[in-house]
Design an enzyme around this catalytic site. Sequence first.
Site, PDB file in Angstrom:
ATOM      1  N   SER A 150      27.208  27.117  60.752  1.00 33.68           N
ATOM      2  CA  SER A 150      27.325  28.580  60.777  1.00 33.68           C
ATOM      3  C   SER A 150      26.933  29.054  62.172  1.00 33.68           C
ATOM      4  CB  SER A 150      26.390  29.202  59.751  1.00 33.68           C
ATOM      5  OG  SER A 150      26.276  30.605  59.976  1.00 33.68           O
ATOM      6  N   TYR A 169      18.185  29.870  56.031  1.00 35.19           N
ATOM      7  CA  TYR A 169      19.609  29.526  56.146  1.00 35.19           C
ATOM      8  C   TYR A 169      19.956  29.115  57.576  1.00 35.19           C
ATOM      9  CZ  TYR A 169      24.691  30.122  56.131  1.00 35.19           C
ATOM     10  OH  TYR A 169      26.046  29.933  56.265  1.00 35.19           O
ATOM     11  N   LYS A 221      21.184  25.373  59.084  1.00 30.77           N
ATOM     12  CA  LYS A 221      22.460  25.124  59.771  1.00 30.77           C
ATOM     13  C   LYS A 221      22.216  24.550  61.166  1.00 30.77           C
ATOM     14  CE  LYS A 221      25.268  26.387  56.493  1.00 30.77           C
ATOM     15  NZ  LYS A 221      26.159  25.408  55.854  1.00 30.77           N
TER      16      LYS A 221
HETATM   17  N1  LIG Z   1      31.292  32.863  54.156  1.00 32.20           N
HETATM   18  C1  LIG Z   1      30.789  32.960  55.354  1.00 32.20           C
HETATM   19  O1  LIG Z   1      30.779  34.038  55.966  1.00 32.20           O
HETATM   20  C2  LIG Z   1      30.235  31.743  56.042  1.00 32.20           C
HETATM   21  C3  LIG Z   1      29.874  31.867  57.388  1.00 32.20           C
HETATM   22  C4  LIG Z   1      29.343  30.756  58.038  1.00 32.20           C
HETATM   23  C5  LIG Z   1      29.224  29.562  57.375  1.00 32.20           C
HETATM   24  N2  LIG Z   1      29.585  29.470  56.066  1.00 32.20           N
HETATM   25  C6  LIG Z   1      29.411  28.166  55.411  1.00 32.20           C
HETATM   26  O2  LIG Z   1      30.631  27.781  54.819  1.00 32.20           O
HETATM   27  C7  LIG Z   1      30.372  26.964  53.665  1.00 32.20           C
HETATM   28  C8  LIG Z   1      31.119  27.555  52.471  1.00 32.20           C
HETATM   29  O3  LIG Z   1      30.617  28.873  52.261  1.00 32.20           O
HETATM   30  P1  LIG Z   1      31.283  29.919  51.245  1.00 32.20           P
HETATM   31  O4  LIG Z   1      31.336  31.214  51.944  1.00 32.20           O
HETATM   32  O5  LIG Z   1      32.524  29.344  50.621  1.00 32.20           O
HETATM   33  O6  LIG Z   1      30.108  29.990  50.176  1.00 32.20           O
HETATM   34  P2  LIG Z   1      30.159  30.328  48.609  1.00 32.20           P
HETATM   35  O7  LIG Z   1      31.285  31.241  48.313  1.00 32.20           O
HETATM   36  O8  LIG Z   1      28.778  30.743  48.244  1.00 32.20           O
HETATM   37  O9  LIG Z   1      30.468  28.907  47.968  1.00 32.20           O
HETATM   38  C9  LIG Z   1      29.489  27.904  48.056  1.00 32.20           C
HETATM   39  C10 LIG Z   1      30.080  26.589  47.593  1.00 32.20           C
HETATM   40  O10 LIG Z   1      29.037  25.599  47.657  1.00 32.20           O
HETATM   41  C11 LIG Z   1      28.906  25.004  46.370  1.00 32.20           C
HETATM   42  N3  LIG Z   1      27.513  24.677  46.077  1.00 32.20           N
HETATM   43  C12 LIG Z   1      26.441  25.509  46.143  1.00 32.20           C
HETATM   44  N4  LIG Z   1      25.342  24.871  45.713  1.00 32.20           N
HETATM   45  C13 LIG Z   1      25.725  23.618  45.375  1.00 32.20           C
HETATM   46  C14 LIG Z   1      25.048  22.474  44.855  1.00 32.20           C
HETATM   47  N5  LIG Z   1      23.736  22.513  44.540  1.00 32.20           N
HETATM   48  N6  LIG Z   1      25.767  21.356  44.629  1.00 32.20           N
HETATM   49  C15 LIG Z   1      27.081  21.306  44.901  1.00 32.20           C
HETATM   50  N7  LIG Z   1      27.786  22.347  45.381  1.00 32.20           N
HETATM   51  C16 LIG Z   1      27.115  23.484  45.619  1.00 32.20           C
HETATM   52  C17 LIG Z   1      29.396  26.061  45.385  1.00 32.20           C
HETATM   53  O11 LIG Z   1      29.809  25.397  44.190  1.00 32.20           O
HETATM   54  P3  LIG Z   1      29.903  26.229  42.789  1.00 32.20           P
HETATM   55  O12 LIG Z   1      30.970  27.277  42.975  1.00 32.20           O
HETATM   56  O13 LIG Z   1      30.288  25.198  41.808  1.00 32.20           O
HETATM   57  O14 LIG Z   1      28.557  26.848  42.571  1.00 32.20           O
HETATM   58  C18 LIG Z   1      30.560  26.666  46.157  1.00 32.20           C
HETATM   59  O15 LIG Z   1      31.722  25.885  46.008  1.00 32.20           O
HETATM   60  C19 LIG Z   1      28.855  26.977  53.476  1.00 32.20           C
HETATM   61  O16 LIG Z   1      28.316  25.803  54.027  1.00 32.20           O
HETATM   62  C20 LIG Z   1      28.410  28.179  54.281  1.00 32.20           C
HETATM   63  O17 LIG Z   1      27.092  28.075  54.723  1.00 32.20           O
HETATM   64  C21 LIG Z   1      30.086  30.529  55.388  1.00 32.20           C
END
Ligand SMILES: NC(=O)c1ccc[n+]([C@@H]2O[C@H](COP(=O)([O-])OP(=O)(O)OC[C@H]3O[C@@H](n4cnc5c(N)ncnc54)[C@H](OP(=O)(O)O)[C@@H]3O)[C@@H](O)[C@H]2O)c1
Length: 266
Positions: free
Chosen positions: A159, A172, A176
Amino acid sequence: MSDSSSSEFRLPLEGKLAIITGASRALARVALAYTSPSSEAQVRALAERIRALPYAAPTFAVQADLSTTEGPSHLIMNLQAQFRAAAHTGDGVAHPQRPFVIDILVNNAGCERVVPLGQIDVADYNEVYDVNVRGVILLTQAALPYLAATGARVLNIGSVGARAGFKDLSLYCSSKAALEALTRCWAAELGRRGVTVNCVSPGPVQSAMLDKIPADIVEMQKAQTPIQNRLGTIEEVARVVAALAGRDGDWISGQVVSASGGWAMY
Ligand SMILES: NC(=O)c1ccc[n+]([C@@H]2O[C@H](COP(=O)([O-])OP(=O)(O)OC[C@H]3O[C@@H](n4cnc5c(N)ncnc54)[C@H](OP(=O)(O)O)[C@@H]3O)[C@@H](O)[C@H]2O)c1
């Protein structure tokens, strides 16, 4: 420029096995890993969409809680069992003689907690670090014996927060930042066996996670994003990951690539 064999215009990941954690909300034979039972329908729907693509990539869905110490190895064992079973159903997913080989591991699953320093407790720390750091270490370790002998890819989803100073997001952001260091160390360790390890760091992208980030932080990031002052899209981030996962990423390792529209902290 007309020689398409010099780069990968069509099916750059054809025939490869890719594991993508955190795949429930968002290439090759694809293993989609998720944890919440409520996400199963979304993962099945995503698998259908992937199968409907022209290449009709075979897919596997694996449920595993990566916050537990057993979850990562369970994920790999479960996938291996599905892979072997598929070999005997004759659906062409795997050949009985074909070993279980992982070509691409995308450590995408992650979680965040918005909590000020004075209120952080051990449960908060564990919640974030068990998934974002320990889960990534244990899953990559569990995948290690099965990584392709040449050209395997490990992609950690970081991130831009790793290099920022966002209030109330220290757990968080620091988790990262740890991923960036793991990326560089593993690139140094695994390069000898041809594995590349990189970190893709998105800026804000609309998702369930972003909904929980304080609005003033998201608005500040948008205002400071040179490209159109907007959020990124899942597709824009996925294309960066796909490029590094394909042959165009052969000579890139140990890097942090910001997929953030040029956000200022980089
Ligand atoms: N969205 C943003 O703005 C953003 C920005 C920077 C970085 N990121 C990074 O991008 C990645 C994806 O983020 P996102 O926005 O898609 O987040 P999200 O919508 O919260 O989805 C999180 C994903 O991680 C899975 N997960 C969470 N806890 C878990 C566990 N204990 N075991 C296995 N799987 C788990 C969830 O599975 P379930 O659905 O089954 O719970 C879901 O598929 C993350 O690493 C996040 O830090 C996101």
